[in-house]
Design a protein around this motif. Structure first.
Motif, PDB file in Angstrom:
ATOM      1  N   LEU A 131       0.843  11.918   0.232  1.00  0.00           N
ATOM      2  CA  LEU A 131       1.120  12.611   1.489  1.00  0.00           C
ATOM      3  C   LEU A 131       1.615  11.648   2.561  1.00  0.00           C
ATOM      4  N   GLU A 132       1.168  10.402   2.488  1.00  0.00           N
ATOM      5  CA  GLU A 132       1.717   9.362   3.369  1.00  0.00           C
ATOM      6  C   GLU A 132       3.201   9.166   3.082  1.00  0.00           C
ATOM      7  N   ALA A 133       3.529   9.112   1.794  1.00  0.00           N
ATOM      8  CA  ALA A 133       4.924   8.906   1.398  1.00  0.00           C
ATOM      9  C   ALA A 133       5.798  10.072   1.847  1.00  0.00           C
ATOM     10  N   LYS A 134       5.226  11.271   1.921  1.00  0.00           N
ATOM     11  CA  LYS A 134       5.967  12.455   2.373  1.00  0.00           C
ATOM     12  C   LYS A 134       6.091  12.508   3.898  1.00  0.00           C
ATOM     13  N   ASP A 183      -2.612  15.777  -7.612  1.00  0.00           N
ATOM     14  CA  ASP A 183      -1.616  16.767  -7.191  1.00  0.00           C
ATOM     15  C   ASP A 183      -2.284  18.035  -6.666  1.00  0.00           C
ATOM     16  N   VAL A 184      -3.405  18.398  -7.283  1.00  0.00           N
ATOM     17  CA  VAL A 184      -4.151  19.576  -6.816  1.00  0.00           C
ATOM     18  C   VAL A 184      -4.703  19.323  -5.411  1.00  0.00           C
ATOM     19  N   ILE A 185      -5.272  18.134  -5.218  1.00  0.00           N
ATOM     20  CA  ILE A 185      -5.795  17.771  -3.896  1.00  0.00           C
ATOM     21  C   ILE A 185      -4.665  17.753  -2.870  1.00  0.00           C
ATOM     22  N   MET A 186      -3.547  17.151  -3.248  1.00  0.00           N
ATOM     23  CA  MET A 186      -2.399  17.079  -2.350  1.00  0.00           C
ATOM     24  C   MET A 186      -1.947  18.481  -1.947  1.00  0.00           C
ATOM     25  N   GLY A 187      -1.901  19.397  -2.917  1.00  0.00           N
ATOM     26  CA  GLY A 187      -1.489  20.764  -2.621  1.00  0.00           C
ATOM     27  C   GLY A 187      -2.427  21.447  -1.642  1.00  0.00           C
ATOM     28  N   PRO A 235     -10.749   7.650  -6.300  1.00  0.00           N
ATOM     29  CA  PRO A 235      -9.392   7.213  -6.675  1.00  0.00           C
ATOM     30  C   PRO A 235      -8.386   8.365  -6.691  1.00  0.00           C
ATOM     31  N   SER A 236      -8.808   9.552  -7.176  1.00  0.00           N
ATOM     32  CA  SER A 236      -7.899  10.711  -7.186  1.00  0.00           C
ATOM     33  C   SER A 236      -7.563  11.143  -5.765  1.00  0.00           C
ATOM     34  N   LEU A 237      -8.579  11.134  -4.891  1.00  0.00           N
ATOM     35  CA  LEU A 237      -8.357  11.497  -3.499  1.00  0.00           C
ATOM     36  C   LEU A 237      -7.408  10.501  -2.839  1.00  0.00           C
TER      37      LEU A 237
END
Length: 250
Positions: free
Chosen positions: A58-61, A13-17, A49-51
């Motif tokens: 982000l793909e889903a978004k 979630d941190v990476i996504m943000g 794996p976290s990345l």
């Protein structure tokens, strides 16, 4: 006293943000390819794996897309719902071109103002490079693309994400408008030279960090374009009238 448990955010979630913020601020632009997973994980100092989980979210978004064997990209059509199908309507309506010029007066003048106010040294170098690309372009389509990139660099220098993404969303419309304007300018002697001088004046005002002068330079340039458009339209109208008279005389 009862203490509530502090929940640690998931690494993904941190990476996504962070990736979302980069897309929002324009560091990652529509169509841009991300670094390979291995390099990206190293830069973020996280596990692959976290990345990968962050990228999947982000793909889903609808912000990222994967190409089989070709890497991960920021989705090109991030603004498709805003720009299409109104793009086609505006491109085919001559009156809309005047509306677009009015719109550009407001937005580009404001972007120039804030670029002069907030632009970093790196921003200034980017704007300088873009104006050189404009002046070195050989044909109308290449020059139109370079001019749109020039204005995008000004939007980036404004450090206002709303302005930046507005420019990105309307790039197809702006490109068409600029290309049409270049065709008109080519019909008037020294008009292209005058337009280049206006852009140089705009660049100078931004680099000198004079917000008010930058806005005035932007508006002066667009006022000149509008004047040429109206003049050419009147000339075409007179020509059509003369042709009709000649035809009726036959």
């Amino acid at each position: 006293m009862a203490y509530s448990k502090v929940n640690q955010p998931k690494i993904s979630d941190v990476i996504m943000g962070q990736l979302e913020q980069m897309i929002l601020e324009g560091s990652l632009q529509p169509g841009q390819k991300l670094l390979p997973e291995r390099e990206l994980a190293t830069q973020f100092d996280v596990s692959r794996p976290s990345l990968r989980e962050a990228i999947q979210k982000l793909e889903a978004k609808g912000l990222l897309m994967r190409r089989q064997g070709g890497g991960t990209y920021v989705k090109q059509q991030l603004w498709k719902s805003l720009a299409d199908p109104i793009v086609e309507l505006m491109n085919n309506d001559s009156e809309s071109q005047y509306d677009l010029l009015e719109f550009r007066h407001a937005t580009e003048g404001m972007m120039a103002y804030f670029a002069a106010l907030r632009g970093t040294d790196a921003d200034m170098q980017s704007i300088k490079r873009r104006i050189l690309e404009v002046e070195q372009a050989d044909d109308i389509e290449e020059k139109a693309a370079a001019i749109v990139s020039f204005y995008r660099s000004i939007a980036e220098a404004s450090h206002n994400v709303a302005m930046l993404h507005l420019v990105l969303s309307l790039e197809p419309v702006l490109h068409k408008n600029v290309a049409q304007n270049l065709v008109l300018l080519s019909r008037r002697e020294d008009a292209a030279k005058m337009a280049n001088q206006h852009r140089r004046a705009l660049l100078a005002a931004i680099v000198e960090r004079n917000p008010q002068l930058a806005r005035e330079a932007s508006n002066e340039h667009l006022s000149y374009i509008e004047e040429v458009m109206l003049s050419m339209r009147e000339e075409d109208s007179r020509l059509q009238r003369s042709l009709r008279r000649l035809k009726s005389g036959d």
